[in-house]
Design an enzyme around this catalytic site. Sequence first.
Site, PDB file in Angstrom:
ATOM      1  CE  LYS A  80      -4.438 -37.966  69.662  1.00 13.09           C
ATOM      2  NZ  LYS A  80      -3.059 -37.500  69.515  1.00 13.09           N
ATOM      3  N   GLY A 180      -0.626 -19.649  74.058  1.00 15.64           N
ATOM      4  CA  GLY A 180      -0.692 -20.834  74.897  1.00 15.64           C
ATOM      5  C   GLY A 180       0.675 -21.205  75.419  1.00 15.64           C
ATOM      6  N   GLY A 182       1.574 -23.764  77.869  1.00 18.64           N
ATOM      7  CA  GLY A 182       1.535 -24.971  78.678  1.00 18.64           C
ATOM      8  C   GLY A 182       2.903 -25.621  78.725  1.00 18.64           C
ATOM      9  CG  ASN A 183       3.336 -29.234  80.948  1.00 15.14           C
ATOM     10  OD1 ASN A 183       3.529 -28.363  81.793  1.00 15.14           O
ATOM     11  ND2 ASN A 183       2.607 -30.309  81.175  1.00 15.14           N
TER      12      ASN A 183
END
Length: 365
Positions: A80, A180, A182-183
Amino acid sequence: MMLFEEMSMGDYEQVIFCQDKESGLKAIIAIHDTTLGPALGGCRMWPYESEEAALRDVLRLSKGMTYKNAAAGLNIGGGKSVIIGNPKTDKSEALFRAMGRYVESLNGRYIIAEDVGTTEYDMNQMYLETDYVTGSTARAGSSGNPSAKTALGVYSAMKRTAKEVFGDSSLKGKTIAIQGVGNVAYDLCQLIRDDGGKLIVTDINQEAVQRVVNDFGAEAVGVNEIYRVAADIFSPCALGAIINDETIPQLRVKAICGSANNQLADIEIHSQRLKELGILYAPDFIVNSGGVINVADELSGYDEERAIVKVKAIYEQMGQVFEIAESENITTAAAANHLAEQRIAQMLKVRRTFLQTEKSAICRR
């Protein structure tokens, strides 16, 4: 932080600190494990409160990618990266190209992708400096934004979770409470609605909430009310560590299945508490692996149909987790870890056997 002690305790392979004075880049790349192949994981851009907070985040996230990639059956390791900065004000071509040069310097040990705070366009900028990037739109064979595939993976996991709890994988008539929107969660809401499910949603972004209300007939509740609503499945798709001592007693659901990373504040304590309460927890790194499964397909020449088949296989992988948990009388979180660790251990055993064979052959010569 005692960095080498932290790396040793978590068995991290490499941590790279990256800075570029001209562009203002301050970034960290963490490679946790490359037993199964080169490390692949997204690049998060966030205005961290401190450099230590950024370091702790990238270490936690990179280890999570090792488990996610291993459990998904991918031939890639875990890594990451994080860029310290505000994604709304601090982006520039120079910054992402500088980041791309650092990725290139690792010669394929780490393959970058988008994450929170970064986009396809940002990956395009990195691609100008390195081939070790996925999810861009600048080259033939790229898969682009993985949000839709992540949502498909969550939906597949949710259907298997529903089958485990209710005996039927259909979401028709089921109430899903989503935190949530979001996308990823927007695409998930459409899949649930098309399957006949009812939606209860919340988000700090009221425009995002209203969009889901208008498009899919969802019911909106306050950000703190979502834990208390009566629903069949709770789907955390925003913050981590939201399953904790304070929220667990409020839950009125039979299962938890969402896209957010690191949902349990304490994996051992809170997974056991959910088990005792009869709330089935679908481990998040299995649930949300659709995105990385999709971008990993680029490494063999992206084929969307093939990638979709792989993402839908999360249904079977989640079934494996539930079967292990049941047969060994352990939590589903422990079962998911077992699935990932077993695969890595098997590969290490194969490698040791190969090296011993090669060593013996050399000695005979």
